[in-house]
Design an enzyme around this catalytic site. Structure first.
Site, mmCIF file in Angstrom:
data_model
loop_
_atom_site.group_PDB
_atom_site.id
_atom_site.type_symbol
_atom_site.label_atom_id
_atom_site.label_comp_id
_atom_site.label_asym_id
_atom_site.label_seq_id
_atom_site.Cartn_x
_atom_site.Cartn_y
_atom_site.Cartn_z
ATOM 1 N N ASP A 13 0.845 -1.193 0.000
ATOM 2 C CA ASP A 13 0.000 0.000 0.000
ATOM 3 C C ASP A 13 0.884 1.249 0.000
ATOM 4 O OD1 ASP A 13 -2.462 1.558 0.437
ATOM 5 O OD2 ASP A 13 -1.627 1.902 2.438
ATOM 6 N N ASP A 15 -0.375 5.323 0.570
ATOM 7 C CA ASP A 15 -0.688 6.384 1.526
ATOM 8 C C ASP A 15 -0.965 5.783 2.901
ATOM 9 O OD1 ASP A 15 -1.142 8.868 2.553
ATOM 10 O OD2 ASP A 15 -2.790 9.388 1.209
#
Length: 265
Positions: A13, A15
């Site tokens: 991932d 952010d």
């Protein structure tokens, strides 16, 4: 907590995991450089539907995290692939921005303003009442509804703002049709990413900071999951997010230094 199982690829991932907005999370650059030096396959996997892979890679590089577009998987890319596999060359009405538009075109789909076979919607900052009315009409007339990602809120320089999921909720409420959801916590995006790595989901490990999106999507796809306490989920709110998600991560790392040591001892 369980020990790390053998993994042949990582789905990372962005952010909250590698950066906060425009600021790199400490250790993100070292993590990626270490994976590169060890030749461990990985991809950046994001629900962001507005940015092209080139834009995502540029953002990472600006912060000092080495990246190139071939390592980026977005919900737009996965949505375009989903539609192309369902109906090659389909007529598609798009509610979205540059990242979604480019992905649809590159999959050979035909962008139209009338009689679409699919309505695909991502974040769309030019969304209006007329846009809503038209999308609802198309869907009620039989077009299939596809939502890039269900995020209700997005971080911005002015705090949280409505995300693609908020717009999608209006379309769903008015049309009475649930969309096919591509991004996390759906498993579609993870399946697209593991296909890119030429792995089965059980051979991959998902790394993220959000129990209800990253970890839930990884679990739904059958991947091993590693939660990092670098973003939304912290030591203080961990149990709350685990309870809300209804699942537990396979492994928890306090920060990216601990993650790097786990993956590359």
């Amino acid at each position: 907590m369980n020990t790390l199982k053998t993994t042949r690829g990582l789905l990372i991932d962005l952010d909250g995991t590698l950066y906060h907005g425009k600021h790199m999370i400490p250790g993100a650059d070292i993590l990626i450089r270490t994976l590169q030096s060890r030749e461990i396959p990985y991809l950046f996997v994001t629900n962001n539907s507005s940015k092209t892979p080139e834009m995502v890679a540029a953002h990472l590089n600006e912060m000092g995290v080495p990246a190139d577009k071939e390592k980026v998987c977005t919900s737009s890319l996965a949505a375009a692939r989903y539609i192309a596999e369902e109906s090659p060359g389909a007529r598609v009405a798009m509610l979205g921005e540059d990242g979604l538009r480019q992905a649809l075109i590159e999959e050979g789909l035909k962008l139209v303003d009338d009689a679409p076979e699919f309505v695909v919607q991502g974040i769309d900052r030019s969304f209006t009442y007329d846009t809503l009315a038209q999308a609802v009409r198309w869907i009620r007339e039989g077009a299939r509804s596809v939502l890039t990602n269900p995020d209700l809120l997005l971080p911005s320089d002015h705090g949280l703002v409505p995300g693609a999921g908020s717009l999608g909720a209006a379309i769903e409420a008015a049309s009475g049709v649930k969309p096919v959801i591509i991004g996390k916590p759906s498993s579609h995006l993870m399946k697209y990413a593991t296909d890119r790595l030429q792995l089965s989901p059980t051979e991959a490990t998902v790394i993220g900071d959000n129990m209800r999106t990253d970890i839930a999507a990884g679990a739904a796809a059958g991947c091993q999951t590693i939660l990092v306490l670098t973003g939304l989920t912290t030591e203080s709110n961990l149990q709350m997010h685990v309870d809300a998600a209804g699942i537990s991560p396979d492994i928890i790392c306090r920060d990216l230094t601990e993650l790097t040591q786990l993956l590359c001892p």
